[in-house]
Each structure stands twice: as structure tokens, then as C-alpha cells.
Design a protein around this motif. Structure first.
Motif, short mmCIF file in Angstrom:
data_model
loop_
_atom_site.label_atom_id
_atom_site.label_comp_id
_atom_site.label_asym_id
_atom_site.label_seq_id
_atom_site.Cartn_x
_atom_site.Cartn_y
_atom_site.Cartn_z
N SER A 18 0.83 -1.21 0.00
CA SER A 18 0.00 0.00 0.00
C SER A 18 0.87 1.26 0.00
N GLU A 19 2.01 1.22 0.69
CA GLU A 19 2.92 2.37 0.67
C GLU A 19 3.52 2.56 -0.72
N ILE A 20 3.87 1.47 -1.38
CA ILE A 20 4.39 1.55 -2.74
C ILE A 20 3.35 2.13 -3.67
N ALA A 21 2.11 1.64 -3.56
CA ALA A 21 1.03 2.13 -4.41
C ALA A 21 0.80 3.62 -4.20
N SER A 22 0.72 4.04 -2.94
CA SER A 22 0.45 5.44 -2.64
C SER A 22 1.57 6.34 -3.16
N ALA A 23 2.84 5.93 -2.92
CA ALA A 23 3.97 6.75 -3.35
C ALA A 23 4.01 6.85 -4.87
N PHE A 24 3.78 5.73 -5.54
CA PHE A 24 3.83 5.73 -7.01
C PHE A 24 2.74 6.62 -7.59
N VAL A 25 1.52 6.46 -7.12
CA VAL A 25 0.41 7.22 -7.70
C VAL A 25 0.56 8.71 -7.38
N ASN A 26 1.00 9.04 -6.17
CA ASN A 26 1.23 10.45 -5.84
C ASN A 26 2.29 11.06 -6.75
N ASN A 27 3.34 10.27 -7.06
CA ASN A 27 4.39 10.77 -7.94
C ASN A 27 3.85 10.99 -9.35
N VAL A 28 3.05 10.05 -9.84
CA VAL A 28 2.46 10.20 -11.18
C VAL A 28 1.62 11.47 -11.26
N LEU A 29 0.77 11.69 -10.27
CA LEU A 29 -0.08 12.87 -10.28
C LEU A 29 0.73 14.15 -10.10
N SER A 30 1.80 14.07 -9.32
CA SER A 30 2.67 15.24 -9.16
C SER A 30 3.36 15.58 -10.47
N ARG A 31 3.82 14.56 -11.20
CA ARG A 31 4.44 14.80 -12.50
C ARG A 31 3.43 15.37 -13.48
N ALA A 32 2.20 14.89 -13.40
CA ALA A 32 1.16 15.41 -14.28
C ALA A 32 0.92 16.90 -14.02
N GLU A 33 0.89 17.27 -12.75
CA GLU A 33 0.70 18.68 -12.40
C GLU A 33 1.86 19.52 -12.92
N ALA A 34 3.10 19.00 -12.74
CA ALA A 34 4.27 19.74 -13.20
C ALA A 34 4.27 19.88 -14.72
N ALA A 35 3.72 18.89 -15.42
CA ALA A 35 3.65 18.93 -16.88
C ALA A 35 2.41 19.67 -17.37
N GLN A 36 1.64 20.24 -16.44
CA GLN A 36 0.44 21.01 -16.75
C GLN A 36 -0.59 20.16 -17.51
N ILE A 37 -0.76 18.92 -17.02
CA ILE A 37 -1.81 18.04 -17.53
C ILE A 37 -3.00 18.23 -16.60
N PRO A 38 -4.07 18.86 -17.05
CA PRO A 38 -5.16 19.21 -16.13
C PRO A 38 -6.02 18.01 -15.76
N PHE A 39 -6.38 17.94 -14.47
CA PHE A 39 -7.28 16.92 -13.98
C PHE A 39 -8.28 17.55 -13.02
N THR A 40 -9.55 17.17 -13.14
CA THR A 40 -10.50 17.51 -12.11
C THR A 40 -10.30 16.55 -10.94
N ASP A 41 -10.91 16.87 -9.81
CA ASP A 41 -10.80 15.97 -8.66
C ASP A 41 -11.36 14.59 -9.00
N GLU A 42 -12.44 14.57 -9.76
CA GLU A 42 -13.04 13.29 -10.14
C GLU A 42 -12.10 12.49 -11.03
N GLU A 43 -11.44 13.16 -11.97
CA GLU A 43 -10.50 12.47 -12.85
C GLU A 43 -9.29 11.95 -12.08
N ALA A 44 -8.80 12.75 -11.12
CA ALA A 44 -7.68 12.29 -10.29
C ALA A 44 -8.07 11.04 -9.50
N ASN A 45 -9.31 11.02 -9.02
CA ASN A 45 -9.79 9.83 -8.31
C ASN A 45 -9.89 8.63 -9.24
#
Length: 413
Positions: free
Chosen positions: A375-402
Motif C-alpha cells: 500500500s505504501e508503494i502504491a500510494s507513493a507511485f500514484v502520488n508521484n504520477v499525479l505530481s508529475r502530471a501537475e508539473a507537466a500542466q496536464i489538467p485533472f478535475t478531482d473526479e479524474e484524479a480519483n
């Protein structure tokens, strides 16, 4: 003997910090023995001839540091200044780049200025090697391409697609760790070097011959994965080292062949004039169509295109590896791939390496003690993916992030 005249610019803080998150021991080896891996790099992923290093520059913040543990296990700081003599002995010109604000030093700016100056030198540098994962240098890569110079990116992180796509070669984190440790620099699942004598141009013509013959002889749609596997088998590591002959993917390389009537789906290719379009997948088949937000990540961040049900197995397998082994990225990706395939999850080493990097940069590296849980691996990986998406200006709504979190197996924020 012919050589490739090469200029090498190393952003030490960026590369060392990235390696340190993945494997601290190998990062220290990288910083204390630069002469060793530099000699290996001279003959790694070369186009025509071994490299001759005409410029060797290391940009380093002498006050920079990372958290570390000493021989007694006590927390301490590992200062970058301790590695300065190692690079001087290896022939680098070390340029001090102290921080000019809380988060940035001047290394990227100095590299850009020095590389552009090198373009104006009387000596023609045939290749520029940029060791950094900083996508701020994308304009530099574009400038070097306009000047018709070969480029290689050496990056310990998952650099932005726009940055790496411009380069002729990419040496990624797993390949860099292998280079430092003296292991074969190869991410090919086949581990087959029997046909390593092809140069990219010759290999591309062989690629054209094989694909054209298969396409013209096919009586029904061709499986792209099976065809790519055959090509890797027959052409060898040049497919990986040239990143599909400089086109970035198998599908893009296929498009350059101008095959008549060519149509492609995610898994099949066919001639619209001779073949019936493939039937949609049966209801009970494994799900391969990605939700739209995940598809965006796959397209722009190279997120592996894997079924939803596979992700938890990957996290469980990586956690098992971390519990049972002393961490080594090359061994980890190979062992995990084999274990997953034995369990009916046929992922590639590249996909496993992508998750390992994301987990490390997400704050739960596999070398951590105690080892991270699934679960720690999953959480860290997914948080990193979403963080990279934000840095790359890939827009997501809260629903899409979920939706992304749910697909990747970490539904809780």
C-alpha cells in the motif's frame, strides 16, 4: 582510430540526487569513481565511433547535501563538496554553482550558456551529452538539433517527454545504474546481444524489409506485440538503444514505412484494402482500453498501458522483493518481471522500472528500512504520477484524479 568529438555537461546536483533516491550506494559510487563510468560511457550507445571527450564540465553546488547515515547508522549530511576532487581527477572542469534561491542553483543556466558557446567554437562538436533531468533545458536540445548535432540525455528520473523526445539517445536511470556498476547497459526484456552489430541505418532497412514482407503476406490483422518481439529478436539491442530508430515508438516507426492501407489499433495492424477490421474484444477479455484520464498520462508521461487488475500485483511483488533482497535496480526489475509472469501478469522490465522510479521519487524507495508495504508503494507511485502530471500542466478535475487513483490501485488520497 576514428572518434566522435563530444562535449559533456553534467548537472551534478540533479543527477546525484536522483540516483541517491533510487540507490544511495550506487549514487556514491557514481560520485567517487567518475573516471570509471566515464570510460564505459565513451563506448555506450554510440552511433559511429567511440566518444572523445573534448569538453568535460561538472556543475556542482559545493554547499549542497543529502540526508545520509554514517557507518554507525547515525543520521548525517553528505555534502556534495566531498566529491569535487574525484571529478577533478577524472578530468572534469568543476564549476561551482551555489544556490541563488531556495530551490534552484545556476547549473542549468550555465550549461545552456556554455553549450551555446561551444556551438560557436572553431572545433565542431559532433555530439552533446547533457546529464540532467531538468526539462527547462528543452530549448537547448531544440537549438542543438537545429545545428545538426547529435544529443544524448543522461537522466536518473522520468524526465518530461518533450525533453527526452528531442534527444537522439536517452540513458535512463536503470541504464545509468548499470553503467556505474559495470553491468550491461540494456533494458531489453530479451537480454539478447547476439545481433548487436547492426548500426541504426542498416537496422532500419532490415526493419523495413521484415515488416513489409510480413504485411504483404498477412491474410488477417497482425499482432503488433508479436511483430515487435520478432523485430527485437532479429535486430537485437539497436532497437532499444536507438529508441526505434529515433522515432520513439514501434507505432511511429511503422508509420514511416508508408504501408498501403495501414490502420493500427492498440494491439493490431491491418490493411484496410485486404483485411476485415478486427472484432472488438470479447466481454470476458482482459480490459485494455484505458479511462480517458489514464490515457492522457500514458500518452504524455509514458505511463505503462496496463490493465487495472495488474497494478496491485506489481506493488505486492515489489514489496516482496524489498523484503527478501538487498536492493539492486537491475536485479529488482528482472526478478519482479519473472515473478509476475509466473503469476500470469506478463509485464516488461521497463514497466517495472517505471514503478520503482515513481515509488522512489514518491518518498518510499525500495531500499528503505523497514521495506515499504504494497500500500505504501502504491500510494507513493500514484502520488508521484499525479505530481508529475501537475508539473507537466496536464489538467485533472478531482473526479479524474480519483479515477486515476482507482485505476492504479491507490484509491485513497
Amino acid at each position: 582510430m576514428a572518434h566522435t568529438r563530444t562535449a559533456f555537461f553534467l548537472d551534478f546536483d540533479n543527477v546525484f540526487s536522483g540516483l541517491f533516491k533510487l540507490d544511495p550506494e550506487v549514487a556514491v559510487q557514481f560520485a567517487t569513481e567518475p573516471g570509471v563510468w566515464l570510460r564505459r560511457l565513451a563506448t555506450t550507445l554510440t552511433a559511429d565511433a567511440p566518444r572523445r571527450w573534448l569538453i568535460l564540465r561538472c556543475y556542482l553546488n559545493p554547499a549542497g547535501w543529502v540526508n545520509h547515515r554514517d557507518d554507525k547508522g547515525e543520521p548525517t549530511r553528505l555534502y556534495f563538496s566531498r566529491f569535487r576532487p574525484s571529478f577533478v581527477r577524472a578530468g572534469f572542469e568543476v564549476i561551482d554553482c551555489p544556490r541563488y534561491n531556495a530551490t534552484k542553483n545556476a547549473a542549468d543556466i550555465r550549461i545552456v550558456v556554455d553549450a551555446v558557446d561551444a556551438l560557436a567554437d572553431d572545433t565542431r562538436y559532433e555530439e552533446f551529452v547533457i546529464a540532467s533531468g531538468d526539462s527547462d533545458m528543452t530549448p537547448l536540445l531544440q537549438r542543438l538539433r537545429r545545428a545538426d548535432r547529435r544529443t544524448m540525455i543522461v537522466s536518473p528520473a522520468d524526465a518530461a517527454e518533450a525533453f527526452t523526445a528531442i534527444a537522439d539517445q536517452l540513458l535512463d536511470s536503470q541504464q545509468l545504474l548499470a553503467l556505474v556498476q559495470g553491468e550491461p547497459v540494456d533494458l531489453d526484456d530479451l537480454d539478447d546481444e547476439a545481433n548487436a552489430d547492426f548500426v541504426p541505418d542498416e537496422a532500419y532497412e532490415q526493419f523495413r524489409t521484415i515488416v513489409t514482407a510480413e504485411y504483404e503476406a498477412a491474410g488477417s490483422p497482425l499482432n503488433m506485440a508479436a511483430l515487435a518481439y520478432r523485430l527485437r529478436s532479429e535486430l537485437g539491442p539497436v532497437v532499444g538503444t536507438s529508441n526505434w530508430f529515433g522515432f520513439g515508438s514501434f507505432a511511429r516507426a511503422l508509420e514511416t514505412l508508408d504501408l498501403p492501407g495501414l490502420h493500427m489499433s492498440q494491439h493490431l495492424l491491418w490493411d484496410e484494402h485486404r483485411h476485415d477490421p478486427p472484432e472488438p474484444a470479447a466481454p470476458g477479455a482482459p480490459r485494455t482500453v484505458l479511462p480517458e484520464p489514464v490515457e492522457r498520462l500514458a500518452d504524455q508521461l509514458s505511463l505503462p498501458r496496463l490493465p487495472e487488475a495488474w497494478w496491485p500485483s506489481i506493488y505486492e511483488t515489489l514489496s516482496a522483493y524489498a523484503r527478501e533482497h538487498r536492493f539492486n535496480l537491475t536485479q529488482c526489475t528482472s526478478w519482479s518481471r519473472d515473478r509476475l509472469r509466473d503469476n500470469g501478469v506478463p509485464v516488461s522490465r521497463g514497466a517495472v522500472a517505471f514503478v520503482v522510479r515513481g515509488t522512489s521519487f514518491g518518498g518510499f524507495p525500495l531500499h528503505r528500512q523497514p521495506p515499504p508495504t504494497p500500500s505504501e508503494i502504491a500510494s507513493a507511485f500514484v502520488n508521484n504520477v499525479l505530481s508529475r502530471a501537475e508539473a507537466a500542466q496536464i489538467p485533472f478535475t478531482d473526479e479524474e484524479a480519483n479515477d486515476v487513483r482507482s485505476w492504479l490501485g491507490s484509491p485513497s488520497a
